[in-house]
Design a protein around this motif. Sequence first.
Motif, PDB file in Angstrom:
ATOM      1  N   GLY A 268       0.687  -1.683  -0.199  1.00  0.00           N
ATOM      2  CA  GLY A 268      -0.296   0.068  -0.269  1.00  0.00           C
ATOM      3  C   GLY A 268       0.981   0.893   0.392  1.00  0.00           C
ATOM      4  O   GLY A 268       0.197   1.793  -0.182  1.00  0.00           O
ATOM      5  N   PHE A 269       2.152   1.425   0.123  1.00  0.00           N
ATOM      6  CA  PHE A 269       2.959   2.692  -0.519  1.00  0.00           C
ATOM      7  C   PHE A 269       3.214   2.782  -1.100  1.00  0.00           C
ATOM      8  O   PHE A 269       3.828   4.186  -1.061  1.00  0.00           O
ATOM      9  CB  PHE A 269       4.878   1.612   1.449  1.00  0.00           C
ATOM     10  CG  PHE A 269       4.619   2.919   2.660  1.00  0.00           C
ATOM     11  CD1 PHE A 269       4.642   4.131   2.663  1.00  0.00           C
ATOM     12  CD2 PHE A 269       3.438   2.041   3.588  1.00  0.00           C
ATOM     13  CE1 PHE A 269       4.795   4.227   3.987  1.00  0.00           C
ATOM     14  CE2 PHE A 269       3.886   1.982   5.029  1.00  0.00           C
ATOM     15  CZ  PHE A 269       4.565   3.374   4.984  1.00  0.00           C
ATOM     16  N   THR A 270       3.328   1.823  -2.003  1.00  0.00           N
ATOM     17  CA  THR A 270       3.937   2.601  -3.228  1.00  0.00           C
ATOM     18  C   THR A 270       2.347   2.673  -4.311  1.00  0.00           C
ATOM     19  O   THR A 270       1.097   1.769  -4.836  1.00  0.00           O
ATOM     20  CB  THR A 270       4.620   1.320  -4.011  1.00  0.00           C
ATOM     21  OG1 THR A 270       5.981   1.367  -3.825  1.00  0.00           O
ATOM     22  CG2 THR A 270       5.307   2.174  -5.108  1.00  0.00           C
ATOM     23  N   GLN A 271       2.563   3.839  -4.765  1.00  0.00           N
ATOM     24  CA  GLN A 271       0.711   4.064  -5.783  1.00  0.00           C
ATOM     25  C   GLN A 271       1.163   3.207  -6.696  1.00  0.00           C
ATOM     26  O   GLN A 271      -0.144   2.430  -7.129  1.00  0.00           O
ATOM     27  CB  GLN A 271       1.028   5.454  -6.292  1.00  0.00           C
ATOM     28  CG  GLN A 271      -0.036   6.082  -6.471  1.00  0.00           C
ATOM     29  CD  GLN A 271      -1.242   6.265  -6.284  1.00  0.00           C
ATOM     30  OE1 GLN A 271      -1.133   6.180  -4.780  1.00  0.00           O
ATOM     31  NE2 GLN A 271      -2.280   5.769  -6.389  1.00  0.00           N
ATOM     32  N   GLU A 272       2.242   2.478  -7.437  1.00  0.00           N
ATOM     33  CA  GLU A 272       1.992   1.741  -8.896  1.00  0.00           C
ATOM     34  C   GLU A 272       1.231   0.791  -7.921  1.00  0.00           C
ATOM     35  O   GLU A 272       0.982  -0.526  -9.015  1.00  0.00           O
ATOM     36  CB  GLU A 272       4.096   1.265  -9.254  1.00  0.00           C
ATOM     37  CG  GLU A 272       4.101   2.449  -9.836  1.00  0.00           C
ATOM     38  CD  GLU A 272       5.541   2.569 -10.146  1.00  0.00           C
ATOM     39  OE1 GLU A 272       5.551   1.299  -9.879  1.00  0.00           O
ATOM     40  OE2 GLU A 272       5.666   3.801 -11.299  1.00  0.00           O
ATOM     41  N   PHE A 273       1.380  -0.218  -6.940  1.00  0.00           N
ATOM     42  CA  PHE A 273       1.255  -1.321  -6.612  1.00  0.00           C
ATOM     43  C   PHE A 273      -0.246  -1.352  -6.197  1.00  0.00           C
ATOM     44  O   PHE A 273      -0.787  -2.353  -6.048  1.00  0.00           O
ATOM     45  CB  PHE A 273       2.103  -1.673  -5.125  1.00  0.00           C
ATOM     46  CG  PHE A 273       3.626  -1.929  -5.842  1.00  0.00           C
ATOM     47  CD1 PHE A 273       3.800  -2.167  -6.757  1.00  0.00           C
ATOM     48  CD2 PHE A 273       4.718  -1.749  -5.027  1.00  0.00           C
ATOM     49  CE1 PHE A 273       4.674  -2.479  -7.092  1.00  0.00           C
ATOM     50  CE2 PHE A 273       5.789  -2.285  -5.139  1.00  0.00           C
ATOM     51  CZ  PHE A 273       6.273  -2.445  -6.550  1.00  0.00           C
ATOM     52  N   LEU A 274      -0.646  -0.591  -6.778  1.00  0.00           N
ATOM     53  CA  LEU A 274      -2.383  -0.430  -6.123  1.00  0.00           C
ATOM     54  C   LEU A 274      -3.045  -0.029  -7.304  1.00  0.00           C
ATOM     55  O   LEU A 274      -2.382  -0.123  -8.335  1.00  0.00           O
ATOM     56  CB  LEU A 274      -2.666   1.039  -5.577  1.00  0.00           C
ATOM     57  CG  LEU A 274      -2.073   1.172  -3.885  1.00  0.00           C
ATOM     58  CD1 LEU A 274      -2.018   2.662  -3.662  1.00  0.00           C
ATOM     59  CD2 LEU A 274      -2.325   0.295  -2.741  1.00  0.00           C
ATOM     60  N   PRO A 275      -4.286  -0.476  -7.189  1.00  0.00           N
ATOM     61  CA  PRO A 275      -4.847  -0.096  -8.801  1.00  0.00           C
ATOM     62  C   PRO A 275      -5.133   0.646  -9.365  1.00  0.00           C
ATOM     63  O   PRO A 275      -5.123   1.487  -8.578  1.00  0.00           O
ATOM     64  CB  PRO A 275      -6.757  -0.856  -7.731  1.00  0.00           C
ATOM     65  CG  PRO A 275      -6.067  -1.587  -6.408  1.00  0.00           C
ATOM     66  CD  PRO A 275      -5.287  -0.884  -6.323  1.00  0.00           C
ATOM     67  N   PRO A 276      -5.472   0.715 -10.879  1.00  0.00           N
ATOM     68  CA  PRO A 276      -5.170   2.047 -11.559  1.00  0.00           C
ATOM     69  C   PRO A 276      -6.436   3.294 -10.923  1.00  0.00           C
ATOM     70  O   PRO A 276      -6.769   2.217 -10.644  1.00  0.00           O
ATOM     71  CB  PRO A 276      -5.397   1.546 -12.651  1.00  0.00           C
ATOM     72  CG  PRO A 276      -5.682   0.523 -12.719  1.00  0.00           C
ATOM     73  CD  PRO A 276      -5.313  -0.575 -11.726  1.00  0.00           C
ATOM     74  N   ASN A 277      -6.205   4.454 -11.056  1.00  0.00           N
ATOM     75  CA  ASN A 277      -7.067   5.409 -10.342  1.00  0.00           C
ATOM     76  C   ASN A 277      -7.680   5.724 -11.992  1.00  0.00           C
ATOM     77  O   ASN A 277      -6.904   6.414 -12.563  1.00  0.00           O
ATOM     78  CB  ASN A 277      -6.436   6.097  -9.256  1.00  0.00           C
ATOM     79  CG  ASN A 277      -7.796   7.515  -9.182  1.00  0.00           C
ATOM     80  OD1 ASN A 277      -8.643   7.587 -10.014  1.00  0.00           O
ATOM     81  ND2 ASN A 277      -6.877   8.359  -9.113  1.00  0.00           N
TER      82      ASN A 277
END
Length: 520
Positions: A268-277
Motif C-alpha cells: 500500500g505504500f507504493t502507488q504503482e502497486f495499488l489498483p489503477p485510478n
Amino acid sequence: MTNSPDIEPSPPRRQRWLPSVSVMLWLVFFLALNLSAARVKMIASDADPCWHWQQGNWMLQHHAILRTEIFSHTRAGAPLVDLWWLSEIVTALAGNLLGWGGIVLVASVVCATIPWLVHRQLLAEGNELLLSTLLTLLAMAECATHWLARPHLATQLMVVVFVWQLRWFDLGRTTARQLLVLLPLLMALWVNLHGAFIVGFVLIGVYLAGAVVNWVCATGEERPTFRHRATVLVALGTACSLASLLNPNGWELPVQVVRYTTNPLMMGFTQEFLPPNFHDIDTLPFVIVLVVTLLLLLIARPHLNVTDKLLLIAWLVLSLRMARNETVFALVVTPILAEHWNAYLRTAAPSRMLRRYREISTRLTAVDQMAGARGLPVLAVIAMIAVLAKPQLFGGPPLLATELPASRFPVAAVKFLRRSPDVVHDEMFNDYTWGGYFTLAMPERKVFFHPIVLVYGEEVIRDFLRVDEVQPGWEAVLKKYHVGWTILPREHRLNRLLAQRVDWRLVYTDPVATIYGRIP
C-alpha cells in the motif's frame, strides 16, 4: 518469336542515410527522453533513483553485495535482500561518470529499445507496417507512464522478449531448444536486475495452461503436439526456476519477493502497486488499449485461441489489481491486436477511409524497404555521451544539465544542514518521499524511513504511519527512536502541531521544507 522469361523486379536500392521505421522509433524515443523535460521527470518523479545510486556506490566502493540496512537508524544492521543489485551497480557507474545525465542515458537506451523490439516483432509476424507502427505507439503510450530511471525498466524489456519468444513457440516459429536456451539465460539476468522477474513465471504459466487445455480438448492427431508443447513449457518453468536461484541471495530472493507482494501493508505504500485510478490522466493510455481491444472483439470478432484468451483475461485482471501491471497488459495484448486487426483490415469491405489507410501503408512500406541506415542508434548514443561528458573532455559547463529540481526536493534545506550541522541533534524523522534523496544528498544523516519498505517490517511501518499521520501515540514513537528533529514538507500536518509545542522549535523553513528540532 519466343516469349521472354518473366523478370522479377529488383528490390529497391538501399539508402545508407535513410533509417527504417523501427530505427526511427528508437531514435525518436531516445532523443525525446534525453532532450526534453522528460529527462528530469525520469529522475525526479520520486527519490528512488537517489537511493539506488547510493546503494550502487556502496557496492562499488566495498566490492561486495550490500546485505544489511545501512541508511536508516530505525533498522540499522537489519538483514537486507537487495532485489536490484545489478541495476544499482549500472546506475552508480553511469551516475559517477556522467552525473544524472548518465543515468538518464542508460534508462533512455532501455526505453527506446522496447518499442524497437515490439515493432520488429509485429513486422516479423507479417503485419502491415502502418498498423504495426500505430499499435506500437499505443503500447508505448502506456509503457511511457512508467518510464522512470529505476530498475523496473529491466522488467519491461524482459517482458517484451518473453512475450515474443513464448508467442512464437506457441505459433511454431521458435524451437524448443531455442526457448530452453534463451529464456533461462535471460531469467538469470532478470533476477539480478529487478524483483519483478516473477512476471516471467506468470507468462510461462499462462502459456502452459493454454497448452494443457488444448491437449485435453484436442483430437487424437493433435494431442501429441500439445502434449509436447506442455512438456517443453514445464521444462522451461523448471529451468527458469533454477536460473532464478543464480543470485547473491539464492532462494531467499524469491521468498522475499513473495513476502513483499503478499503483504497489503507494504504494497500500500507504493502507488504503482495499488489498483489503477481511472481519474488520473496517466491511466488514459491504459483505457485506450482496453477500448481498442474491446473494439476488436466487437467489430472483427476474431477467433482467439485458448492461450490468447487466457493471456487477455489473466493480465487484464492483474492490471486492474495493480497499476504497474498495465504495461505488461499492453505488451502482451499488442501482438494479439496486430494479428487480428491486420486480418480484419485485409478482408474488410472497401471504404474511403480504408483506401486512404492502404495508400499510406503502401507508401510507408515502399520507403521502409529502401532504409539502410542501421547504425544511427549507435551514433546517437555516442553523440549523447559526448554532450554529457563535455566538462571532462573540453572543460566548461555541460551542454545538457540534468539535476533534481529544488522545487520538489529539499535541496536548500540540505545545504543549510551542511552549513550548520550542529543546529539539530539525535535522530531524524523524515518525509517518506524524501527518504531516498537524503541517503544520497547527506548519507551521514541516517533516515527514519526510505521508500524500500521491505527492510522495515510491519512494526516500523506502523510506527512511521503513526507519526506521519499524527495518530495517537506519535510522541511515544519519536521518543522510542530517539528522534530529535524532523524535516518535512512545509504544509505537513506535523509541522503545524510542532509549532504549538513549547518543547520544539523552528530551525529552518523555506517554500519546500521545514525543519523542527526538539529543545533539550
